[in-house]
Motif scaffolding. Sequence first.
Motif, short mmCIF file in Angstrom:
data_model
loop_
_atom_site.label_atom_id
_atom_site.label_comp_id
_atom_site.label_asym_id
_atom_site.label_seq_id
_atom_site.Cartn_x
_atom_site.Cartn_y
_atom_site.Cartn_z
N THR A 96 -1.77 -1.07 -1.74
CA THR A 96 -1.52 -1.63 -0.77
C THR A 96 -0.55 -0.68 -0.14
O THR A 96 -0.42 -0.04 0.98
N ASP A 124 -7.46 -7.84 1.32
CA ASP A 124 -7.13 -8.68 0.01
C ASP A 124 -6.77 -10.08 0.54
O ASP A 124 -5.66 -10.48 1.02
N GLN A 140 2.32 -8.39 3.50
CA GLN A 140 2.69 -7.22 3.03
C GLN A 140 2.22 -6.24 3.77
O GLN A 140 2.95 -5.28 4.18
N ASP A 181 -7.76 -1.97 2.50
CA ASP A 181 -6.96 -2.60 1.33
C ASP A 181 -7.75 -3.57 0.72
O ASP A 181 -8.04 -4.69 1.33
MG LIG Z 1 -2.31 -5.22 -2.80
#
Ligand SMILES: [Mg+2]
Lengths: 442, 318
Positions: free
Chosen positions: A114, A137, A146, A188
């Motif tokens: 990430t 994700d 995040q 990601d």
């Molecule tokens: Mg990650």
Amino acid sequence: MFEELSSKLDLVLKKLRGEGKLTEENITGSLREIRRVLLNADVNYKVTGEFIESVRERALGREVLQSITPGQLIVKIIHDELIGLLGGVSAEVGYADPPPTVILVAGLQGSGKTTFCAKYARWMKQQGRHPLLIAADVQRPAAIDQLEKLGKEIEIPVYLERGAGAVSITSKGIEHARKNARDIAIVDTAGRLHVDQEMMDEVAAIRDAAKPHEILFVVDAMTGQDAVNTARAFNDLLNFDGAVLTKMDGDARGGAALSLRATVGKPIKFIGIGEKLDALERFHPDRMASRILGMGDVVTLVEKVQEQFDEKKAVKLEEKLRKSRLTLEDFLEQLQQIRSMGPLDQVMGMLPGMPKLPQGAAVDEKALVRIEAIIRSMTPKERNHPQIINGSRRRRIAAGSGTTVQDVNRLMKQFDQMQKMMKTLTRKGPKGRRFRGLGLPS
Amino acid sequence: MGLSDLLGFSRLKTGLTRTRDNLTTQISRMVKGKTTLDDALLEEIEEMLIGADAGIDTSVAIAGEMKRLAREKRYVNDEELNALLREAVLSHFKQQDYCGFDEVVSSISKPVVVVVVGVNGVGKTTSIGKLANRYRQAGKKVLIAAADTFRAAANEQLEVWAARAGAGLLTQKPGADPAAVAFDSYTSARSSGVDLLIIDTAGRLHTRVNLMEELRKISRVLKKVDPSAPHEVLLVLDASTGQNGLNQAKQFKAAVDVSGIILTKLDGTAKGGIILAITSELGLPVRFIGVGEGIDDLEPFSAEAYVESLFGSERAVE
Ligand SMILES: [Mg+2]
Ligand SMILES: Nc1nc2c(ncn2[C@@H]2O[C@H](COP(=O)(O)OP(=O)(O)OP(=O)(O)O)[C@@H](O)[C@H]2O)c(=O)[nH]1
Ligand SMILES: Nc1nc2c(ncn2[C@@H]2O[C@H](COP(=O)(O)OP(=O)(O)OP(=O)(O)O)[C@@H](O)[C@H]2O)c(=O)[nH]1
Ligand SMILES: [Mg+2]
């Protein structure tokens, strides 16, 4: 460290002197030493074995020149071989037509995917591209948050959807990029173990949906022997285009890079050198080779220094170094330049011979301020001819800088050490390379 | 009575038994037709250990130990050899099991304070979620403190875990002083009768002097309010870590007096052999192992089960 290795080898090879040629018999000891070095650097033991064999073949029969020691010759052969193995073409990502160029990022849990996605998006943006980050994700708690936060930090849009599946997010994200003129889409994905069939199926499905132009495999530089297993499994499934080696800012030697290269033959494209989003660099095989052999990242340091150094000053310094007449004036100037280069412990970590900072040697910013004050309290004559600084001058300097005589003594000692260090650095290195970055002839 | 008795260790058995027979099988394969512990065999054992990340020094030492034991005890068949190897490896653990972490938790007057540290991405936050759950299951009141104020969405991640575990959570704004979070959490834990306070910290490389200093400060601040705190400092180590793991353990121990280890991600093919060097050199016990991303995927460590799994199925580059 590099010198340490070649001097160790010289010990092993002492009896070789005068023999003039590297033979099976006389190189066995040094190859054992190299094996140790590689294993300690986390190069996989099978890869190490094969590597040693190829070095043996290459070394046998080589003439030992007058100018170098057998140890140096072997180190050179190994270093060259390492660079050869680690190097290779690493193509730039192009412009897909029609856009967007799709990049898929995969790897084990916690490897730094990430963070890399955000770093890479920032990198691409700096090259004038218009990235979109896609948060695919859906496994890890708060993975989407995040990426969202990281995107905000670098002002790059993030495509996300809570509660949806990874494959659908990916497809919709790419569609979103197309419609919104984002010319590069970075996907990601969740961390996964190569033995987790269900999750490996998921990433294959994401790949099928994304039809990526480039697949990058993210590996932690601290990884040990298992790197070969994971790299192979991910490569068998995804046939990835390149790898990213993260957390290179630590003191791990990163032998995983060699294991990976030897096992799947894919280039390493980038290295992560910190948690911040600008801490991304291109991979350099020669530096990695030196690091694995324990040389310290001299070249990186030199280049960093070079960025900061004014050309003219560098030339002058070079002259002084050659004459080994480093003055306190130079010392002060260097301190200031080093301080502007970033966190000191990071800079120090790149110096050869100090891959990890011992507890006592911690870099103390306050101490630097003190050093500056002391040098500033010296007369120009004292700065240029440190040997004249006697007891009474030391007392005066201490009083003038608001420090103690002990502080001044300590500085003088450090200066002395630094002078010695500079001398060793500028001495012709074992493989003939000099301190390029400082403008010394190579 | 420790919590271990309350909880039972059924999971410990299930987690590692799938590899139980492997040691015997593998050794048998190696020693087939051999009647002595020759150099070739020793070398193979050495390689097996190196392949598990035990490191060259430890591996050579264990092989040497085997040689000595074999000479002493006269090795006859592969079963005995198998036992010798196990003995040689086990001697690297000063402990046989997970060293009564549960007892630690039960014996100290509350709140018991646990600080969790480690390099980036090893599984600190996840292990905290699992740990909180373990003690919630045993009826303890658990508070988690989010002293990782650096990483993006660290709070949100812990929110999910605290909710899953049924533990309390104390967070502050990103960028807040981690030591202040620790201090507040202690005060809050004491006033609300919390049994176990677990403090999450940001991942940091052990080479970063400033960040290690930040950890020291957390520890200092806690000591001010309770001189015996933190009662446990757990270092989280990723099983896939190579030789760097020893440096990590040394540096974290030097900074905050680590008292135990959680070895995570043992559900992959990595063996985490570097803990052999860590336990024998630093005497640090392994408390728990992580065997997955689920909330129940935390098991108390057993040296014996670990040694079995060390020689388990997939070896590097077959
Ligand atoms: Mg990650
Ligand atoms: N020091 C350092 N830390 C890094 C680097 N790259 C990532 N990290 C840190 O490593 C940790 C994990 O990074 P993530 O990007 O979340 O890793 P991930 O692979 O996405 O993790 P999962 O999604 O859980 O599998 C974070 O604490 C990052 O800040 C690096 O180059 N250097
Ligand atoms: N397979 C597996 N994955 C794990 C295990 N423990 C943690 N993980 C995964 O590893 C990744 C990183 O875990 P975190 O708990 O975020 O790690 P951390 O040490 O808190 O990371 P930072 O705070 O960024 O330093 C996540 O994807 C977790 O799901 C384990 O035992 N097995
Ligand atoms: Mg965390």
